[in-house]
Design a protein around this motif. Structure first.
Motif, short mmCIF file in Angstrom:
data_model
loop_
_atom_site.label_atom_id
_atom_site.label_comp_id
_atom_site.label_asym_id
_atom_site.label_seq_id
_atom_site.Cartn_x
_atom_site.Cartn_y
_atom_site.Cartn_z
N UNK A 152 0.49 7.32 0.63
CA UNK A 152 1.62 6.40 0.70
C UNK A 152 2.58 6.79 1.82
N UNK A 153 2.87 8.09 1.96
CA UNK A 153 3.75 8.55 3.04
C UNK A 153 3.11 8.29 4.40
N UNK A 154 1.81 8.53 4.50
CA UNK A 154 1.11 8.30 5.77
C UNK A 154 1.14 6.83 6.15
N UNK A 155 0.93 5.94 5.17
CA UNK A 155 1.01 4.49 5.45
C UNK A 155 2.42 4.11 5.90
N UNK A 156 3.42 4.67 5.23
CA UNK A 156 4.81 4.35 5.58
C UNK A 156 5.14 4.83 6.99
N UNK A 157 4.62 5.98 7.38
CA UNK A 157 4.86 6.51 8.73
C UNK A 157 4.32 5.56 9.79
N UNK A 158 3.12 5.06 9.56
CA UNK A 158 2.48 4.16 10.54
C UNK A 158 3.34 2.92 10.75
N UNK A 159 3.97 2.44 9.68
CA UNK A 159 4.80 1.23 9.78
C UNK A 159 6.03 1.44 10.66
N UNK A 160 6.44 2.70 10.86
CA UNK A 160 7.63 3.00 11.67
C UNK A 160 7.30 3.09 13.17
N UNK A 161 6.02 3.11 13.51
CA UNK A 161 5.63 3.36 14.90
C UNK A 161 5.60 2.07 15.72
N UNK A 162 5.88 2.19 17.02
CA UNK A 162 5.75 1.02 17.90
C UNK A 162 4.28 0.70 18.14
#
Length: 199
Positions: A152-162
């Motif tokens: 879940x944290x890894x998925x959330x991180x990807x959403x923050x990237x350009x």
């Protein structure tokens, strides 16, 4: 005399009792323990990732990130066979973009003269974010919930990237990373923030 002692004892016991309010169903409303630690037992891993991202990942990463050089020095204090995860701020030049596996894309950045593979997803491997953020197994219901939090944290991180593509190659970039390290090694570097340009 015994009766008087019993009355005194009962009076003291009653005085020590706290009156508890009842809810609409007649069930006692228990006050929150002021010393209780926040727990995640009743939340889904996705809810935990979203609700704790700012306080446990983003803010600590921005305030406490090590430099790449400091992280390399710290990695030599990790015991052989052990691992540790930290937040790291780094800048360098993007030398490669790998999307041969569209689900596990990465950038290669030259940081302090060395090539470093930076994972950008959409699927990220490893526990670097969870462990750098200091989540502990005791905070969770079981091993499954703890492991699912990683995803879940890894998925959330990807959403923050350009949006990252081959046009980044050859350009300077800045990165905020969660890095998992072994004894003198970098095992995983996961992007939390990326932007083009020099610091």
């Amino acid at each position: 005399m015994k009766e008087k002692m019993l009355v005194v004892l009962l009076t003291l016991m009653l005085a020590a009792c706290t009156v508890v309010d009842l809810d609409a169903n007649g069930n006692p409303i228990m006050p929150k323990d002021p010393h209780a630690q926040p727990g995640y037992r009743d939340q889904t891993p996705q809810q935990i990732a979203e609700s704790s991202w700012a306080s446990r990942v983003q803010q600590p990463a921005e305030k406490q990130a090590l430099s790449w050089a400091d992280m390399e020095t710290k990695s030599h204090t990790v015991k052989t066979g052990g691992s540790a995860s930290v937040f790291v701020r780094a800048s360098g030049t993007v030398t490669a973009f790998d999307n041969s596996n569209e689900r596990e894309r990465s950038l290669t950045m030259t940081i302090n003269g060395k090539p470093v593979k930076v994972l950008i997803g959409p699927v990220l491997r490893g526990n670097a974010i969870r462990d750098a953020a200091g989540f502990r197994f005791e905070e969770f219901t079981n091993q499954v919930q703890y492991a699912q939090l990683t995803k879940a944290l890894n998925r959330h991180a990807v959403q923050q990237l350009p949006t990252v593509d081959a046009s980044w190659v050859g350009k300077p970039a800045q990165a905020l990373l969660a890095v998992s390290m072994g004894a003198g090694t970098v095992d995983d570097a996961v992007a939390l923030q990326l932007q083009q340009g020099n610091p």
